[in-house]
Enzyme design. Structure first.
Site, PDB file in Angstrom:
ATOM      1  N   ASN A  90      -7.112   1.825   9.875  1.00 18.89           N
ATOM      2  CA  ASN A  90      -5.799   2.015  10.497  1.00 18.89           C
ATOM      3  C   ASN A  90      -5.981   1.961  12.004  1.00 18.89           C
ATOM      4  O   ASN A  90      -6.861   2.628  12.554  1.00 18.89           O
ATOM      5  CB  ASN A  90      -5.211   3.382  10.110  1.00 18.89           C
ATOM      6  CG  ASN A  90      -4.892   3.474   8.615  1.00 18.89           C
ATOM      7  OD1 ASN A  90      -5.090   2.519   7.865  1.00 18.89           O
ATOM      8  ND2 ASN A  90      -4.396   4.623   8.192  1.00 18.89           N
ATOM      9  N   HIS A 147      -2.530  11.052   0.758  1.00 23.20           N
ATOM     10  CA  HIS A 147      -1.963  10.850   2.093  1.00 23.20           C
ATOM     11  C   HIS A 147      -1.343  12.186   2.519  1.00 23.20           C
ATOM     12  O   HIS A 147      -0.153  12.283   2.766  1.00 23.20           O
ATOM     13  CB  HIS A 147      -0.971   9.699   2.080  1.00 23.20           C
ATOM     14  CG  HIS A 147      -0.685   9.101   3.432  1.00 23.20           C
ATOM     15  ND1 HIS A 147      -0.879   7.757   3.719  1.00 23.20           N
ATOM     16  CD2 HIS A 147      -0.229   9.647   4.581  1.00 23.20           C
ATOM     17  CE1 HIS A 147      -0.521   7.523   4.973  1.00 23.20           C
ATOM     18  NE2 HIS A 147      -0.116   8.658   5.522  1.00 23.20           N
ATOM     19  N   ARG A 163       0.857  -1.192   0.000  1.00 24.15           N
ATOM     20  CA  ARG A 163       0.000   0.000   0.000  1.00 24.15           C
ATOM     21  C   ARG A 163       0.891   1.239   0.000  1.00 24.15           C
ATOM     22  O   ARG A 163       1.712   1.415   0.897  1.00 24.15           O
ATOM     23  CB  ARG A 163      -0.908  -0.015   1.235  1.00 24.15           C
ATOM     24  CG  ARG A 163      -1.763   1.227   1.360  1.00 24.15           C
ATOM     25  CD  ARG A 163      -2.764   1.129   2.517  1.00 24.15           C
ATOM     26  NE  ARG A 163      -3.473   2.384   2.625  1.00 24.15           N
ATOM     27  CZ  ARG A 163      -3.365   3.249   3.638  1.00 24.15           C
ATOM     28  NH1 ARG A 163      -2.615   2.976   4.679  1.00 24.15           N
ATOM     29  NH2 ARG A 163      -4.021   4.387   3.620  1.00 24.15           N
ATOM     30  N   TYR A 168      -3.915   1.922  15.834  1.00 24.07           N
ATOM     31  CA  TYR A 168      -2.686   2.043  16.634  1.00 24.07           C
ATOM     32  C   TYR A 168      -2.906   1.891  18.127  1.00 24.07           C
ATOM     33  O   TYR A 168      -2.045   1.372  18.830  1.00 24.07           O
ATOM     34  CB  TYR A 168      -2.014   3.408  16.360  1.00 24.07           C
ATOM     35  CG  TYR A 168      -1.400   3.453  14.983  1.00 24.07           C
ATOM     36  CD1 TYR A 168      -0.115   2.958  14.751  1.00 24.07           C
ATOM     37  CD2 TYR A 168      -2.113   3.926  13.894  1.00 24.07           C
ATOM     38  CE1 TYR A 168       0.434   2.958  13.477  1.00 24.07           C
ATOM     39  CE2 TYR A 168      -1.572   3.944  12.612  1.00 24.07           C
ATOM     40  CZ  TYR A 168      -0.299   3.448  12.414  1.00 24.07           C
ATOM     41  OH  TYR A 168       0.253   3.434  11.152  1.00 24.07           O
ATOM     42  N   GLU A 209      -3.160  -0.083   8.224  1.00 22.46           N
ATOM     43  CA  GLU A 209      -1.951   0.369   8.924  1.00 22.46           C
ATOM     44  C   GLU A 209      -2.005  -0.177  10.338  1.00 22.46           C
ATOM     45  O   GLU A 209      -3.043  -0.097  11.006  1.00 22.46           O
ATOM     46  CB  GLU A 209      -1.865   1.898   9.034  1.00 22.46           C
ATOM     47  CG  GLU A 209      -1.445   2.618   7.799  1.00 22.46           C
ATOM     48  CD  GLU A 209      -1.286   4.123   8.027  1.00 22.46           C
ATOM     49  OE1 GLU A 209      -1.014   4.550   9.165  1.00 22.46           O
ATOM     50  OE2 GLU A 209      -1.470   4.865   7.053  1.00 22.46           O
ATOM     51  N   GLU A 253      -6.965   8.500   6.413  1.00 25.53           N
ATOM     52  CA  GLU A 253      -7.231   9.090   7.732  1.00 25.53           C
ATOM     53  C   GLU A 253      -7.760  10.525   7.624  1.00 25.53           C
ATOM     54  O   GLU A 253      -7.074  11.486   8.012  1.00 25.53           O
ATOM     55  CB  GLU A 253      -5.966   9.051   8.599  1.00 25.53           C
ATOM     56  CG  GLU A 253      -5.453   7.641   8.852  1.00 25.53           C
ATOM     57  CD  GLU A 253      -4.192   7.621   9.711  1.00 25.53           C
ATOM     58  OE1 GLU A 253      -3.644   8.700  10.010  1.00 25.53           O
ATOM     59  OE2 GLU A 253      -3.763   6.510  10.095  1.00 25.53           O
TER      60      GLU A 253
HETATM   61  O1  IFM Z   1       3.103   7.745   9.844  1.00 25.91           O
HETATM   62  C1  IFM Z   1       1.730   7.789  10.058  1.00 25.91           C
HETATM   63  C2  IFM Z   1       0.982   7.606   8.761  1.00 25.91           C
HETATM   64  O2  IFM Z   1       1.359   8.541   7.815  1.00 25.91           O
HETATM   65  C3  IFM Z   1      -0.510   7.727   8.986  1.00 25.91           C
HETATM   66  N1  IFM Z   1      -0.942   6.865  10.060  1.00 25.91           N
HETATM   67  C4  IFM Z   1      -0.204   6.877  11.284  1.00 25.91           C
HETATM   68  C5  IFM Z   1       1.288   6.714  11.010  1.00 25.91           C
HETATM   69  C6  IFM Z   1       2.078   6.753  12.327  1.00 25.91           C
HETATM   70  O3  IFM Z   1       1.892   7.979  12.960  1.00 25.91           O
END
Ligand code: IFM
Length: 469
Positions: A296, A129, A85, A298, A371, A174
């Site tokens: 995505n 992006h 990706r 985290y 992500e 995002e």
């Molecule tokens: O690096 C970023 C990415 O560009 C978008 N999502 C989160 C990642 C980590 O912060």
């Protein structure tokens, strides 16, 4: 290395055809900002503005992927990735964001996708992006409705040029970050602190998504969101309301719009703007059917309506305001989990939770984790990086994916963030997310232990695939 049977027990055996990927984005890796007719983006401008990026760094060179893409694709092949990706740089393809298309810019993505396909790697293309052409920002940026129409034109041009090279297109990465970090907190480019315009920007980013889906008629297309489970610190009315608000602005505002074509009424009521900028037909456009949802993930949030915690869970140490428009009073509390080098709490169960929620509360949609990854303080020892924490992070989140599949979530793939160390926005090069280490002086690439481990998991899963897949 664990055996296949041990992996099966550990929840690391995935259905045949599962997509094994890694992700990057254009500005974070390409460099070559002044080559072959590329125009200026808001990140070029932002990084040259004192005080915006830690250490005053920029991505003029980044990890030089524009010149080293063949080497980088060879690394992907060595890892056994089935998909990659990446994002297209809008100012490389359309330097002013409207009008003439730069053929040399498109050629780069043709070369890249040819190289990927030559190695049996499926290119997943993201159109945006965060690198808006500066000319469009000068005309008002995302708060200006016209930007959404310019995006649809750009999407149609990229799709037309690359539709024989790329199977899956996605629109805006995002949109929460592009709107609220770009126009409310000012942590990201263009660095504006205009809460009302952040909401207008969010709407126009979503409108841009919908218009692009329609403009790329017949493409397999996805929308991308960054999701967080949000929990109240206590059962107090204030904390429960804080959780509703943050969940509303981070998750439901975008999911409801993309998947049901409506904004949640309680979130609109929280926001201090007149929604008169939403024109008839906009929500139907935004809710245009998509083929896949890119998620995505985290971390998760624990929030309180009482003062005392941090004003944001993840702000860079540059001067910023709150991104939480209308809910600036909410504070973010530690949840007691270990943290990454970003200070983000590690909680893999949150990934299962958020995927299951989307599957439960929204119309059926195939999903991928587009992500997921972590920054840690990597150390190079004798040419190796023993990044056990990152390996454990990926393993735990892959298990969480498997749990989601077992619970009936239509999850079809996983993309690690990131393939390689790169430019981490307002943090500059300070935070390393890569499976592959990059020496920023020499541009040497070194597989970290996490990359070797991920490659073995992929190998053991993919060896059961039919040979023609
Ligand atoms: O690096 C970023 C990415 O560009 C978008 N999502 C989160 C990642 C980590 O912060």
């Amino acid at each position: 290395m664990t055996t296949y049977e041990e992996q099966t027990r550990a929840g690391l055996r995935f259905p045949t055809g599962f997509t094994w990927g890694a992700a990057t984005s254009a500005y974070q890796i390409e460099g070559a900002v002044a080559e072959d007719g590329r125009g200026t983006s808001i990140w070029d401008t932002f990084t040259k503005t004192p005080g915006r990026v830690v250490g005053g760094e920029n991505a003029d060179v980044a990890i030089d992927h524009y010149h080293r893409y063949r080497e980088d694709v060879a690394i992907m092949a060595e890892l056994g990735l089935s998909a990659y990706r990446f994002s297209v740089s809008w100012p490389r393809v359309q330097p002013d964001g409207s009008g003439a298309i730069n053929a040399k810019g498109l050629d780069f993505y043709k070369r890249l996708t040819d190289e990927l396909r030559g190695h049996g790697i499926d290119p997943w293309l993201t159109l945006y992006h965060w690198d808006l052409p500066q000319a469009l920002e000068d005309a008002g940026g995302w708060p200006n409705r016209d930007t959404a129409y310019r995006f649809a034109d750009y999407a149609a041009a990229v799709h037309e040029a690359l539709k024989d090279h790329v199977h899956t297109f996605s629109t805006v990465n995002e949109p929460w970050c592009a709107a609220f970090l770009g126009y409310a907190s000012g942590e990201h480019a263009p660095g504006r602190r205009e809460p009302g315009n952040a909401i207008r920007g969010a709407h126009h980013l979503l409108l841009a998504h919908g218009l692009a889906v329609q403009a790329m008629n017949a493409a397999r297309v996805g929308g991308c969101v960054n999701l967080y489970p949000v929990a109240p610190a206590t059962n107090s009315e204030a904390d429960v309301d804080a959780a509703r608000r943050i969940d509303g602005l981070q998750n439901r505002f975008f999911l409801d719009a993309l998947l049901t074509g409506a904004y949640p009424e309680d979130v609109i009521a929280d926001l201090p703007v007149d929604f008169g900028f939403v024109q008839p037909g906009d929500m139907k456009t935004i809710g245009s059917p998509i083929d896949v949802l890119l998620v995505n993930y985290y971390s998760r949030y624990l929030v309180s309506g009482a003062p005392g915690g941090r004003a944001s869970a993840s702000a860079a140490p540059t001067e910023t305001a709150s991104p939480w428009v209308g809910s600036e009073h909410v504070s973010f509390l530690p949840g007691g989990h270990p943290v990454t080098a970003m200070g983000w709490e590690v909680d893999a169960s949150g990934l299962t939770e958020i995927l299951a929620r989307v599957a439960r509360e929204y119309p059926p949609i195939p999903m991928v984790v587009s992500e997921n990854g972590a920054a840690y303080e990597d150390v190079l020892v004798d040419g190796r990086v023993h990044d056990t924490e990152r390996r454990d992070f990926v393993e735990a989140h892959l298990r969480a994916c498997r749990d989601a599949i077992d619970a009936g979530v239509p999850l079809e793939g996983y993309f690690a963030w990131s393939l390689m160390d790169n430019f981490e926005w307002a943090w500059g090069y300070d935070k390393r997310f890569g499976l592959v280490r990059v020496d920023y002086e020499t541009q040497e690439r070194v597989l970290k232990d996490s990359a070797r481990w991920y490659a073995e998991i992929i190998r053991q899963n993919r060896r059961h695939e039919p040979t023609d897949s």
